[in-house]
Write a protein that holds these residues in place. Structure first.
Motif, short mmCIF file in Angstrom:
data_model
loop_
_atom_site.label_atom_id
_atom_site.label_comp_id
_atom_site.label_asym_id
_atom_site.label_seq_id
_atom_site.Cartn_x
_atom_site.Cartn_y
_atom_site.Cartn_z
N CYS A 1 9.03 6.50 2.43
CA CYS A 1 8.61 7.74 3.05
C CYS A 1 9.67 8.25 4.01
O CYS A 1 9.72 9.43 4.32
N GLY A 2 10.49 7.34 4.53
CA GLY A 2 11.59 7.77 5.39
C GLY A 2 11.20 7.98 6.84
O GLY A 2 12.02 8.44 7.63
N CYS B 1 7.63 -1.15 0.69
CA CYS B 1 8.09 0.13 1.22
C CYS B 1 7.81 1.25 0.23
O CYS B 1 7.96 1.09 -0.98
N MET B 2 7.35 2.39 0.76
CA MET B 2 7.06 3.51 -0.14
C MET B 2 8.09 4.62 0.02
O MET B 2 7.88 5.73 -0.42
N CYS C 1 10.68 5.76 9.12
CA CYS C 1 11.44 4.84 9.96
C CYS C 1 12.83 5.38 10.19
O CYS C 1 13.37 5.30 11.30
N LEU D 1 16.04 0.86 1.68
CA LEU D 1 16.49 0.93 3.07
C LEU D 1 17.57 -0.09 3.36
O LEU D 1 17.60 -1.16 2.76
N CYS E 1 5.95 -2.58 6.96
CA CYS E 1 6.78 -3.46 6.14
C CYS E 1 8.10 -3.78 6.82
O CYS E 1 8.95 -4.42 6.24
N ILE E 2 8.28 -3.35 8.07
CA ILE E 2 9.47 -3.76 8.82
C ILE E 2 9.03 -4.79 9.86
O ILE E 2 8.07 -4.57 10.60
N CYS F 1 6.47 2.77 10.87
CA CYS F 1 6.16 2.48 9.47
C CYS F 1 4.66 2.45 9.24
O CYS F 1 3.94 1.69 9.87
N PRO F 2 4.14 3.29 8.37
CA PRO F 2 2.69 3.34 8.15
C PRO F 2 2.14 2.11 7.43
O PRO F 2 0.94 1.87 7.48
N ILE F 3 2.98 1.36 6.77
CA ILE F 3 2.44 0.19 6.07
C ILE F 3 3.03 -1.10 6.59
O ILE F 3 2.92 -2.13 5.96
#
Ligand code: SF4
Ligand code: SF4
Lengths: 184, 419
Positions: free
Chosen positions: A108-109, A105-106, A111, A58, A79-80, A75-77
């Motif tokens: 996933c897009g 970050c995984m 964000c 990203l 990390c932002i 963001c599901p995890i």
């Protein structure tokens, strides 16, 4: 008698089919590999050969970021990490922190989909190997900056070239230069 | 030749030690090469290049792997039975290496009026020794599974127990068939029985036994398609899930040593051992000595071809150290040619010619061995894994009756004097 014949026929079939299989794999052994040798014998740098929509690391063009935190919420995890400070006197909001932990970050897009401005996007970069995982915490804001205003209707926003921002970070953090491509 | 040199050369201890060295060369020294071979073969069959970055053809990769294994942390899981956990890999490795003791690497040669052979121990129950020792490998595997305190290991160990025991029966019975054919338990006599025409080979004498033996061997060594013991898609790594560092390395090496033993044994039982078919009719009274310069020339040609290939600019751009490798190869080729020349000069010195014929025989055995080793790798990337019930069904319902039938058939043929 029939069962016995079937028994020996099965053994015969086993031998024949095994030979068939071995012949197939052997013929594959002699063919040219279909894979491309990564990283240094590709026709171009690998990043240049990736499809347009591939999701690399990203990057945020903070010049246009409004600090709305939509991305961080999506963001599901988590990390932002975004910190926005409001200055009571001048009534301005400034972005003091915009960190993305690229190590977590995984890709996933979610964000990127959430960002109303489009300043947060995937680059094509993916070679982020580091000796220390903490270096993958990318700090997009180094000193407090006043957040951008959302663009007016119909206004075209000019973003920095895709990948240019994150690539700078990666070099500073100590990633090796991207694969040269075309060598030998 | 002075007296003491003669006595050293004719001493059985010398040859036992040399045979031991031979076994170690093919196993412990060979293992890095085999792992590289396996990975490279797998890669090429799957149409990718495989390890080719470290050293010429990626050969140094194998050494890097070995060093990595050696310096890794050695973890013993909590709740494991420490003693058993430590002993299990040793059992596997020791058992696999011990079986090499009775392998004859060459036939009898005459040295100063004495007969010597490249073999550690000439036991008169040679093949039984191999069966007895190698069936102890199952203890190592099962103990490893049990002592690790891990369910996957346990499952792997249980599967190993069932599988190795059931296939051992078929294996043993197939060997009984061969014992009937050759009329001896000594491995060197078995090989001697296959001298002469191609049809003297065990393969043509008892094709059914060969079939059973091959299948059972793959099951015994826990190789695909019978690798349920360590089926990685089902039970992580089976019995060695909880092993790390050199203890894992021992299992890993044990598997390769086991494969090497099986490959050598296949050659000895079914493929004429160190014999070349029709050797006497084609190459005169001392065929192996006559063949010696040709073997050396072939070795030199192979080395030079490889050296030429590695020193090509295209290869040099890929890897480092190519020129060193090429230099070593050229040196080997030079040595081989020198030996061939020496043979040309001194072929009428009896002891030298005898030694040369021994080298030829070992070379013949090793070439056949390499083919069967390659077959292990080849089959691994061809055949899918059996399901557990299929495995047991095959073992008890197909292999066992077939092996018994084979014994009956062979006995009748032997009695009738056709074999
Ligand atoms: S791509 Fe997904 S995981 Fe990565 S920062 Fe965006 S929302 Fe989070
Ligand atoms: S990157 Fe986009 S979504 Fe995230 S704070 Fe900035 S403008 Fe909002």
């Amino acid at each position: 008698m029939g069962a016995l014949r079937e028994y020996f026929a099965a053994i015969g079939r086993t031998i024949v089919t095994l030979g068939d299989g071995l012949a197939v794999t052997f013929s594959y052994l002699l063919r040219k590999p279909t894979t491309i040798q990564y990283p240094d014998r590709t026709a171009q740098p690998v990043v240049a050969m990736l499809p347009e929509r591939s999701r690399g690391m990203l990057e945020n063009d903070v010049e246009h970021c409004t600090g709305c935190s939509m991305c961080a919420k999506q963001c599901p995890i988590d990390c932002i990490h975004i910190t926005v400070v409001k200055d009571e006197e001048t009534k301005t909001r400034s972005l003091t922190q915009f960190d993305i932990d690229a190590g977590k970050c995984m890709y996933c897009g979610l964000c990127v989909e959430a960002c109303p401005i489009g300043c947060l996007r995937h680059s094509l970069e993916f070679e982020g190997a580091m000796y220390d995982i903490n270096r993958l915490m990318l700090h997009f804001v180094t000193e407090p900056r006043v957040v951008a205003k959302p663009p007016k209707k119909g206004e075209e926003v000019q973003f920095a070239p895709r990948g240019s921002i994150v690539r700078k970070f990666l070099y500073e953090a100590g990633a090796r230069p991207p694969s040269s491509g075309g060598a030998s | 030749m002075p007296e003491w040199a003669q006595s050293i050369m004719t001493s059985s201890i010398t040859w036992a030690v040399l045979a031991g060295v031979m076994a170690y060369m093919l196993t412990l020294v060979g293992i890095p090469v085999y792992t590289w071979w396996e990975r490279r073969g797998a890669a090429l069959i799957q149409r990718r290049p495989g390890p080719n970055r470290r050293g010429p053809y990626g050969l140094v990769q194998a050494i890097a792997d070995a060093v990595k294994l050696a310096v890794k942390e050695d973890v013993v899981p909590a709740g494991a039975n420490k003693w058993m956990h430590a002993i299990a890999p040793m059992i596997v490795m020791t058992v696999a290496l011990t079986t090499f003791a009775v392998i004859p690497w060459s036939g009898d040669i005459e040295l100063f009026g004495k007969t010597v052979r490249l073999q550690v121990a000439d036991l008169n129950f040679g093949i039984i020794f191999i069966l007895a020792i190698s069936s102890m490998a199952v203890y190592g595997v099962t103990l490893a599974g049990w002592s690790s305190n891990n369910k996957y290991s346990m499952l792997g160990g249980l599967r190993a127990g069932a599988q190795m025991v059931s296939y051992e029966i078929a294996l043993g019975l197939a060997v009984v068939g061969m014992v009937l054919v050759y009329g001896t338990l000594k491995l060197n006599l078995m090989v001697a029985g296959q001298e002469g025409s191609l049809f003297q080979w065990g393969l043509f004498q008892a094709p059914l036994a060969f079939l059973i033996y091959m299948v059972a061997t793959y099951a015994e060594t826990n190789r695909v398609p019978f690798d349920l013991v360590e089926a990685d898609s089902e039970i992580v790594a089976g019995f060695h899930t909880e092993y790390s560092s050199l203890r894992f390395g021992l299992f890993y090496m044990g598997e390769y040593v086991h494969m090497a033993v099986s490959a050598v044994l296949t050659v000895i039982l079914f493929f004429g051992g160190y014999h070349v078919p029709w050797a006497h009719t084609l190459f005169g009274t001392t065929p192996y000595a006559t063949l010696f310069p040709w073997v050396m020339a072939a070795l030199a040609a192979l080395c030079l071809a490889l050296a030429w290939d590695t020193s090509r600019p295209k290869r040099r751009a890929l890897t480092q150290g190519n020129m060193i490798f090429a230099a070593i190869l050229v040196a080997v080729a030079g040595g081989a040619l020198l030996l061939a020349t020496l043979y040309g000069l001194f072929y009428d010195v009896a002891w030298f010619a005898a030694l040369c014929s021994m080298v030829t025989q070992v070379a013949v055995l090793v070439v056949k061995f390499l083919f069967f080793f390659w077959l292990f790798i080849w089959v691994r990337w061809t055949v899918p894994r059996f399901r557990y019930d299929q495995l047991m069904k095959l073992g008890w319902k197909v292999m066992l009756p077939l092996a018994l039938f084979n014994i009956g058939l062979t006995s009748v043929l032997v009695l009738a004097g056709w074999l």
